[in-house]
Write a protein that holds these residues in place. Structure first.
Motif, PDB file in Angstrom:
ATOM      1  N   ASP A 190     -64.831 -22.999   4.039  1.00 14.44           N
ATOM      2  CA  ASP A 190     -66.276 -23.217   3.932  1.00 14.44           C
ATOM      3  C   ASP A 190     -66.947 -22.046   3.217  1.00 14.44           C
ATOM      4  O   ASP A 190     -67.867 -22.228   2.414  1.00 14.44           O
ATOM      5  CB  ASP A 190     -66.887 -23.385   5.334  1.00 14.44           C
ATOM      6  N   GLU A 191     -66.464 -20.850   3.497  1.00 12.86           N
ATOM      7  CA  GLU A 191     -67.047 -19.656   2.882  1.00 12.86           C
ATOM      8  C   GLU A 191     -66.828 -19.632   1.376  1.00 12.86           C
ATOM      9  O   GLU A 191     -67.765 -19.397   0.603  1.00 12.86           O
ATOM     10  CB  GLU A 191     -66.440 -18.393   3.511  1.00 12.86           C
ATOM     11  N   ARG A 193     -66.134 -22.148  -0.558  1.00 13.96           N
ATOM     12  CA  ARG A 193     -66.857 -23.266  -1.162  1.00 13.96           C
ATOM     13  C   ARG A 193     -68.315 -22.883  -1.403  1.00 13.96           C
ATOM     14  O   ARG A 193     -68.892 -23.208  -2.441  1.00 13.96           O
ATOM     15  CB  ARG A 193     -66.794 -24.498  -0.262  1.00 13.96           C
ATOM     16  N   LYS A 212     -64.199 -32.911   6.706  1.00 17.37           N
ATOM     17  CA  LYS A 212     -64.552 -31.779   5.840  1.00 17.37           C
ATOM     18  C   LYS A 212     -64.643 -32.089   4.350  1.00 17.37           C
ATOM     19  O   LYS A 212     -65.312 -31.365   3.612  1.00 17.37           O
ATOM     20  CB  LYS A 212     -63.540 -30.650   6.036  1.00 17.37           C
TER      21      LYS A 212
END
Length: 264
Positions: A190-191, A193, A212
Motif C-alpha cells: 500500500d505504501e 502504491r 486489495k
C-alpha cells in the motif's frame, strides 16, 4: 536474486502489453494476443490455473523472452528502445527465493542499494523500516542457509521494496509467510502504491486479490478471458450476487472457457 530498478520516468502507464503472442516455440505459442495496461499506483492481479501462461507472461515482461508478435512497454519504452530504462524500472520477486549464499540479509540490502545507486542514508533508513515491517531486524546478520523459506521470501521482498521501482512484479508472495508477515507485506505494498509504484501480483489466493486489487486479469490457456475490477470480473462470470466470491467467479469463467473450447 532480484531484478530491480529505480526508474520512474515515462507516462502514467507503468506497463502496457499490446497483442502479445509468445512462448518458447513459434509453432506452439503459449500466449495468444494478450493485451493489458497497468497504471502507476495500481495493483493488478494476475489469475489463472497452473499452465495458463502467467509465468510466460512475466518472463516476457522481464525481457527474458522475445515476443513472437506484439510488444511490451515498461515506463513507456520497449526493451529494444531503451534497455537501461526498461530494466531499471522493474523489481521482480519470484515464487521460489533465490539468494546469495555467502551474503547476510544486511549485505543483500547493501548490495542492492549500491547496485542501483541509492543514497546511502535514505537506503538504510528504508532498510531498517522494512526489517521492522517484516520482523527481520534480529536476522539482519544471518546467512540464507539459516533462514526458513518464509524468511528468505521476506528478504526477497525487502530488496525489491527497497528500490521503490516503477513496476513491481511479485509471483505468489503469500506462500510461506506467517499472518503477521502477510499483514506487513500488504501494508508495504500500500505504501509503495501511494508513491506511484505499479504492482503486478500473481497469486492463487483470490480472497486477498479481491480485497486489495484495483483490477484483475484472468488468463486461461494463454488467452485473456476476463478483466476489470473484482466486481466487474464477477459480473462477467455471472456471479454478481451479494454472496458471490472471486473464487466462484474464477471457477465459472474457467468452466465457460472450457465449455466454449469443447464446442469449437
Amino acid at each position: 536474486m532480484v531484478v530491480s530498478g529505480k526508474g520512474k520516468t515515462g507516462g502514467e502507464s507503468a506497463l502496457a502489453i499490446k497483442e502479445l503472442t509468445g512462448g518458447y516455440s513459434r509453432r506452439r505459442p503459449v500466449l495468444h494476443g494478450v493485451s493489458l495496461t497497468l497504471n502507476r499506483g495500481e495493483l493488478l492481479g494476475l489469475i489463472g490455473l497452473n499452465g495458463a501462461g502467467k509465468s510466460t507472461a512475466i518472463k516476457h515482461i522481464l525481457g527474458l523472452m522475445v515476443p513472437h508478435s506484439g510488444e511490451v512497454r515498461v515506463a513507456g519504452a520497449t526493451l529494444e528502445e531503451d534497455r537501461e530504462l526498461y530494466r531499471s524500472s522493474i523489481s521482480y520477486v519470484p515464487e521460489q527465493p533465490s539468494l546469495f549464499p555467502n551474503l547476510t540479509v544486511k549485505e543483500h540490502l547493501q548490495w542492492t542499494a549500491m547496485a542501483y545507486g541509492l543514497k546511502q542514508d535514505a537506503a538504510w533508513a528504508r532498510a531498517d523500516k522494512l526489517a521492522a515491517t517484516f520482523r527481520m531486524t534480529d536476522a539482519m546478520k544471518s546467512l540464507p542457509d539459516t533462514l526458513s523459506k518464509g524468511m528468505k521470501q521476506k528478504v526477497m521482498l525487502m530488496n525489491a521494496l527497497l528500490v521503490e521501482p516503477a513496476l513491481l512484479i511479485i509471483d505468489e508472495p503469500f506462500l510461506g509467510l506467517d499472518p503477521l508477515a502477510i499483514r506487513g507485506l500488504v501494508g508495504a505494498l500500500d505504501e509503495v502504491r501511494a508513491q506511484g509504484t505499479a504492482i503486478l501480483l500473481s497469486s492463487h489466493i483470490l480472497s486477498a486479490l479481491e480485497r486489495k486489487a484495483n483490477r484483475l486479469v484472468v488468463l486461461h490457456k494463454g488467452r485473456l478471458i476476463a478483466e476489470g475490477t473484482p466486481k466487474e470480473v464477477k459480473e462477467q462470470a455471472g456471479c454478481s450476487g451479494a454472496e458471490a466470491t472471486l473464487d466462484d467467479a474464477f471457477e465459472a469463467l474457467v468452466e465457460a472457457a472450457e465449455g466454449g473450447r469443447a464446442g469449437e
